[in-house]
Write a protein that holds these residues in place. Structure first.
Motif, PDB file in Angstrom:
ATOM      1  N   GLY A 141      35.331  31.286  31.112  1.00 32.19           N
ATOM      2  CA  GLY A 141      36.288  32.033  30.294  1.00 32.19           C
ATOM      3  C   GLY A 141      36.190  33.534  30.391  1.00 32.19           C
ATOM      4  O   GLY A 141      37.115  34.248  29.994  1.00 32.19           O
ATOM      5  N   ASP A 142      35.091  34.089  30.932  1.00 31.55           N
ATOM      6  CA  ASP A 142      34.949  35.544  31.032  1.00 31.55           C
ATOM      7  C   ASP A 142      35.498  36.001  32.385  1.00 31.55           C
ATOM      8  O   ASP A 142      34.774  36.465  33.264  1.00 31.55           O
ATOM      9  CB  ASP A 142      33.485  35.948  30.884  1.00 31.55           C
ATOM     10  N   ILE A 143      36.808  35.886  32.513  1.00 30.34           N
ATOM     11  CA  ILE A 143      37.463  36.104  33.798  1.00 30.34           C
ATOM     12  C   ILE A 143      37.484  37.581  34.176  1.00 30.34           C
ATOM     13  O   ILE A 143      37.305  37.949  35.336  1.00 30.34           O
ATOM     14  CB  ILE A 143      38.899  35.542  33.740  1.00 30.34           C
ATOM     15  N   GLY A 144      37.688  38.435  33.199  1.00 31.24           N
ATOM     16  CA  GLY A 144      37.780  39.871  33.465  1.00 31.24           C
ATOM     17  C   GLY A 144      36.520  40.447  34.064  1.00 31.24           C
ATOM     18  O   GLY A 144      36.575  41.362  34.885  1.00 31.24           O
ATOM     19  N   PHE A 145      35.361  39.917  33.671  1.00 33.62           N
ATOM     20  CA  PHE A 145      34.100  40.439  34.191  1.00 33.62           C
ATOM     21  C   PHE A 145      34.016  40.273  35.697  1.00 33.62           C
ATOM     22  O   PHE A 145      33.612  41.186  36.421  1.00 33.62           O
ATOM     23  CB  PHE A 145      32.916  39.729  33.523  1.00 33.62           C
ATOM     24  N   VAL A 146      34.376  39.098  36.189  1.00 34.58           N
ATOM     25  CA  VAL A 146      34.280  38.823  37.626  1.00 34.58           C
ATOM     26  C   VAL A 146      35.228  39.725  38.403  1.00 34.58           C
ATOM     27  O   VAL A 146      34.886  40.245  39.469  1.00 34.58           O
ATOM     28  CB  VAL A 146      34.582  37.337  37.907  1.00 34.58           C
ATOM     29  N   PHE A 147      36.425  39.938  37.869  1.00 35.25           N
ATOM     30  CA  PHE A 147      37.397  40.823  38.519  1.00 35.25           C
ATOM     31  C   PHE A 147      36.848  42.247  38.627  1.00 35.25           C
ATOM     32  O   PHE A 147      36.899  42.871  39.691  1.00 35.25           O
ATOM     33  CB  PHE A 147      38.705  40.808  37.734  1.00 35.25           C
ATOM     34  N   LYS A 148      36.295  42.770  37.544  1.00 36.70           N
ATOM     35  CA  LYS A 148      35.742  44.122  37.555  1.00 36.70           C
ATOM     36  C   LYS A 148      34.559  44.223  38.515  1.00 36.70           C
ATOM     37  O   LYS A 148      34.431  45.214  39.248  1.00 36.70           O
ATOM     38  CB  LYS A 148      35.302  44.518  36.144  1.00 36.70           C
ATOM     39  N   ASN A 149      33.715  43.219  38.502  1.00 35.75           N
ATOM     40  CA  ASN A 149      32.541  43.222  39.371  1.00 35.75           C
ATOM     41  C   ASN A 149      32.944  43.237  40.843  1.00 35.75           C
ATOM     42  O   ASN A 149      32.416  44.026  41.639  1.00 35.75           O
ATOM     43  CB  ASN A 149      31.690  41.984  39.062  1.00 35.75           C
ATOM     44  N   ASP A 150      33.903  42.381  41.216  1.00 37.56           N
ATOM     45  CA  ASP A 150      34.362  42.343  42.611  1.00 37.56           C
ATOM     46  C   ASP A 150      35.006  43.662  43.022  1.00 37.56           C
ATOM     47  O   ASP A 150      34.797  44.151  44.134  1.00 37.56           O
ATOM     48  CB  ASP A 150      35.377  41.201  42.800  1.00 37.56           C
ATOM     49  N   THR A 151      35.793  44.238  42.119  1.00 38.64           N
ATOM     50  CA  THR A 151      36.471  45.503  42.419  1.00 38.64           C
ATOM     51  C   THR A 151      35.472  46.616  42.699  1.00 38.64           C
ATOM     52  O   THR A 151      35.611  47.386  43.663  1.00 38.64           O
ATOM     53  CB  THR A 151      37.387  45.909  41.250  1.00 38.64           C
ATOM     54  N   ILE A 152      34.449  46.701  41.871  1.00 42.45           N
ATOM     55  CA  ILE A 152      33.432  47.750  42.043  1.00 42.45           C
ATOM     56  C   ILE A 152      32.707  47.592  43.372  1.00 42.45           C
ATOM     57  O   ILE A 152      32.539  48.559  44.132  1.00 42.45           O
ATOM     58  CB  ILE A 152      32.435  47.716  40.871  1.00 42.45           C
ATOM     59  N   PHE A 153      32.302  46.372  43.691  1.00 39.04           N
ATOM     60  CA  PHE A 153      31.552  46.162  44.927  1.00 39.04           C
ATOM     61  C   PHE A 153      32.403  46.399  46.169  1.00 39.04           C
ATOM     62  O   PHE A 153      31.950  47.030  47.130  1.00 39.04           O
ATOM     63  CB  PHE A 153      30.958  44.745  44.952  1.00 39.04           C
ATOM     64  N   VAL A 154      33.648  45.904  46.162  1.00 43.70           N
ATOM     65  CA  VAL A 154      34.506  46.065  47.343  1.00 43.70           C
ATOM     66  C   VAL A 154      34.883  47.529  47.557  1.00 43.70           C
ATOM     67  O   VAL A 154      34.786  48.061  48.671  1.00 43.70           O
ATOM     68  CB  VAL A 154      35.775  45.196  47.220  1.00 43.70           C
ATOM     69  N   CYS A 155      35.326  48.188  46.486  1.00 43.12           N
ATOM     70  CA  CYS A 155      35.868  49.545  46.608  1.00 43.12           C
ATOM     71  C   CYS A 155      34.803  50.632  46.702  1.00 43.12           C
ATOM     72  O   CYS A 155      35.059  51.696  47.278  1.00 43.12           O
ATOM     73  CB  CYS A 155      36.796  49.841  45.430  1.00 43.12           C
ATOM     74  N   ASP A 212      49.426  33.160  28.289  1.00 44.88           N
ATOM     75  CA  ASP A 212      48.017  32.844  28.538  1.00 44.88           C
ATOM     76  C   ASP A 212      47.718  32.830  30.037  1.00 44.88           C
ATOM     77  O   ASP A 212      46.673  33.312  30.480  1.00 44.88           O
ATOM     78  CB  ASP A 212      47.666  31.487  27.933  1.00 44.88           C
ATOM     79  N   PHE A 213      48.652  32.252  30.816  1.00 41.28           N
ATOM     80  CA  PHE A 213      48.456  32.194  32.260  1.00 41.28           C
ATOM     81  C   PHE A 213      48.368  33.599  32.842  1.00 41.28           C
ATOM     82  O   PHE A 213      47.518  33.882  33.689  1.00 41.28           O
ATOM     83  CB  PHE A 213      49.612  31.430  32.917  1.00 41.28           C
ATOM     84  N   LEU A 214      49.244  34.484  32.376  1.00 40.50           N
ATOM     85  CA  LEU A 214      49.209  35.861  32.864  1.00 40.50           C
ATOM     86  C   LEU A 214      47.957  36.588  32.371  1.00 40.50           C
ATOM     87  O   LEU A 214      47.322  37.329  33.123  1.00 40.50           O
ATOM     88  CB  LEU A 214      50.462  36.610  32.414  1.00 40.50           C
ATOM     89  N   ARG A 215      47.613  36.351  31.122  1.00 38.80           N
ATOM     90  CA  ARG A 215      46.462  37.036  30.541  1.00 38.80           C
ATOM     91  C   ARG A 215      45.171  36.662  31.253  1.00 38.80           C
ATOM     92  O   ARG A 215      44.349  37.534  31.582  1.00 38.80           O
ATOM     93  CB  ARG A 215      46.353  36.693  29.058  1.00 38.80           C
ATOM     94  N   TYR A 216      44.987  35.371  31.486  1.00 41.13           N
ATOM     95  CA  TYR A 216      43.754  34.911  32.115  1.00 41.13           C
ATOM     96  C   TYR A 216      43.899  34.752  33.620  1.00 41.13           C
ATOM     97  O   TYR A 216      42.904  34.797  34.356  1.00 41.13           O
ATOM     98  CB  TYR A 216      43.316  33.578  31.492  1.00 41.13           C
ATOM     99  N   GLY A 217      45.124  34.545  34.073  1.00 41.13           N
ATOM    100  CA  GLY A 217      45.341  34.345  35.490  1.00 41.13           C
ATOM    101  C   GLY A 217      45.395  35.624  36.296  1.00 41.13           C
ATOM    102  O   GLY A 217      44.941  35.663  37.439  1.00 41.13           O
ATOM    103  N   LEU A 218      45.955  36.691  35.703  1.00 42.17           N
ATOM    104  CA  LEU A 218      46.075  37.944  36.453  1.00 42.17           C
ATOM    105  C   LEU A 218      44.729  38.500  36.907  1.00 42.17           C
ATOM    106  O   LEU A 218      44.618  38.984  38.035  1.00 42.17           O
ATOM    107  CB  LEU A 218      46.843  38.983  35.631  1.00 42.17           C
ATOM    108  N   PRO A 219      43.673  38.463  36.071  1.00 43.26           N
ATOM    109  CA  PRO A 219      42.372  38.913  36.587  1.00 43.26           C
ATOM    110  C   PRO A 219      41.872  38.053  37.746  1.00 43.26           C
ATOM    111  O   PRO A 219      41.233  38.568  38.662  1.00 43.26           O
ATOM    112  CB  PRO A 219      41.450  38.780  35.363  1.00 43.26           C
ATOM    113  N   ILE A 220      42.160  36.744  37.712  1.00 47.83           N
ATOM    114  CA  ILE A 220      41.749  35.876  38.823  1.00 47.83           C
ATOM    115  C   ILE A 220      42.529  36.237  40.078  1.00 47.83           C
ATOM    116  O   ILE A 220      41.966  36.412  41.157  1.00 47.83           O
ATOM    117  CB  ILE A 220      41.991  34.400  38.469  1.00 47.83           C
TER     118      ILE A 220
END
Length: 459
Positions: free
Chosen positions: A389-403, A242-250
């Motif tokens: 709980g929607d951790i993946g969304f924030v990761f994708k959003n940050d990636t798109i804006f930065v890159c 669970d930590f890897l699943r939810y933590g890795l996107p963070i």
């Protein structure tokens, strides 16, 4: 259709917000004061010293961001388990997070200590700045491991609504750091005058002290988690997954953000030392402005995790609407304050040249605008979406804006000879643009996800 009030009438929300936000904000303010003291004292040595410490401190930014990813994973998962009353799972989550954090800290320390000149050369081609930054980095990198452990323990305490200890630890660190800065930078109280090496040594000692205080508190004083040293050797394969699943996107989001920060330094590092010094001053002001907002945003994250972990989704919708209004108002107020204090703040750096002061004025103006967006979108995307709980969304959003937005626009602006303030504005543009994404995401209410599992420990 379900009716959701714009402002919640639940007094416990405001009470919890204040109860949690004030200690976190004060801790952030004290941490800022430590860094600010470094900047001011080193600033008396001139533009080159400021530039060297600024570039040398970029690896500390990487450590803070990666450690912040671990801290975020601990906080989000543990806060939801706290809502269920499951202390055993929280202890296991802390153990798992600490292993990752210490491993990263040790690895980065080894690299920075071995080849500091090569690391600094990534950010700038100025030989004088490289030499200055390498001297600072070789010493300050030894503090990374202590910092990582301290932050993991503070995150665990925050997740169970114990926020004051972080403030106490930072207060002690402030006293130690400023005292040693004064003694070691300028050679006071019989100490040698070491310049920027003295600043690095002061940081190292203060990190060791704050870690020692935090360890004593967790093992000897705290009664909520009841941690024992042996708990750091225990783990749980299900919670690790669970930590890897939810933590890795963070963590991934923090890595993306660290790439953004290092990209900022590399792009601005291609300008002269006046621009680098000005960026250091403006970023320090931004950090000061971020203090109160970050404390409240962290408090919203804890409240969000606890509320969703307890299954109160309807109440969470009220909290979400209220959060948006509060943080938009806070952003407007913060932008106005930055505009008003800008001249006085820049004047505090008495050792800088008129050229650096001119650039700092322009950069601080950019900050006064971007901070409005920062307050709204950071609170929404971290305090609500990520903690909800929607951790993946924030990761994708940050990636798109930065890159695809921030770094490309700044690189193009620099390549075509745009003024330094335009390049700096490109590096901050996402803070406004993310507000659009945050507004639609929050009001869709599809981000509320319970991440906990049923366990045998009774609430």
């Amino acid at each position: 259709m379900e009716s959701i009030p714009l402002i919640t009438r639940d007094r416990s929300f405001y009470q919890s917000l204040v109860h949690l936000a004030i200690p976190v904000a004060l801790q952030n303010l004290i941490t800022f004061a430590v860094n600010f003291a470094d900047n001011l004292m080193v600033g008396a040595l001139g533009d080159l010293a400021i530039s060297g410490v600024y570039i040398g401190g970029q690896l500390q930014t990487l450590v803070q961001l990666f450690s912040g990813g671990i801290e975020g994973a601990i906080l989000i998962l543990a806060a939801q388990y706290w809502g269920r009353g499951d202390k055993r799972s929280i202890r296991r989550i802390l153990s798992i997070g600490t292993h990752f954090s210490l491993g990263f800290g040790l690895l980065l320390t080894a690299v920075c200590f071995s080849v500091p000149h090569r690391i600094i050369a990534i950010f700038t081609h100025d030989p004088a700045v490289i030499q200055s930054g390498a001297e600072y980095l070789r010493i300050v990198c030894l503090s990374y491991v202590f910092f990582c452990l301290t932050q993991a323990l503070i995150a665990a305490m925050r997740s169970v609504e114990v926020a004051r200890i972080g403030m106490v630890v930072s207060s002690i660190s402030l006293v130690v750091n400023i005292s040693l800065n004064y003694a070691l930078i300028f050679g006071k109280f019989g100490m040698p005058a070491l310049g920027i090496k003295g600043a690095a040594l002061a940081t190292l000692v203060s990190r060791i002290v704050e870690m020692a205080v935090m360890v004593i508190y967790v093992f000897r004083v705290d009664r909520r988690l009841q941690m024992a040293p042996g708990d750091f050797l225990k783990t749980d394969p299900v919670l690790r997954r669970d930590f890897l699943r939810y933590g890795l996107p963070i963590i991934g989001g923090q890595v993306i953000w660290s790439i953004n920060m290092m990209g900022n330094s590399m792009i601005l590092g291609r300008f002269d030392q006046y621009v680098i010094a000005a960026a250091s001053i403006a970023n320090t002001l931004q950090t000061l402005a971020y203090v109160a907002m970050n404390g409240m945003s962290s408090a919203v994250g804890i409240i969000t995790g606890k509320t969703i972990g307890a299954g109160k989704t309807k109440l969470m919708k009220e909290y979400a609407r209220t959060t948006q209004i509060l943080f938009l108002a806070l952003g407007l107020l913060t932008g106005l304050v930055i505009t008003l204090i800008k001249p006085t703040f820049i004047h505090l750096y008495s050792g800088i040249t008129p050229e650096a002061a001119g650039y700092a004025w322009q950069f601080c103006t950019v900050i006064s605008v971007s901070m409005v967006g920062t307050c709204y979108q950071a609170a929404c995307l971290f305090g609500l979406v990520k903690s909800g709980g929607d951790i993946g969304f924030v990761f994708k959003n940050d990636t798109i804006f930065v890159c695809f937005v921030v770094l490309p626009s700044a690189i193009l602006a620099a390549h075509f000879g745009a003024p330094a303030w335009v390049v700096y504005a490109c590096l901050k543009c996402d803070q406004i643009l993310k507000c659009i994404v945050a507004f639609f995401k929050i009001n869709s209410f599809n981000w509320m996800k319970n991440l906990t599992r049923d366990t045998t420990e009774a609430p």
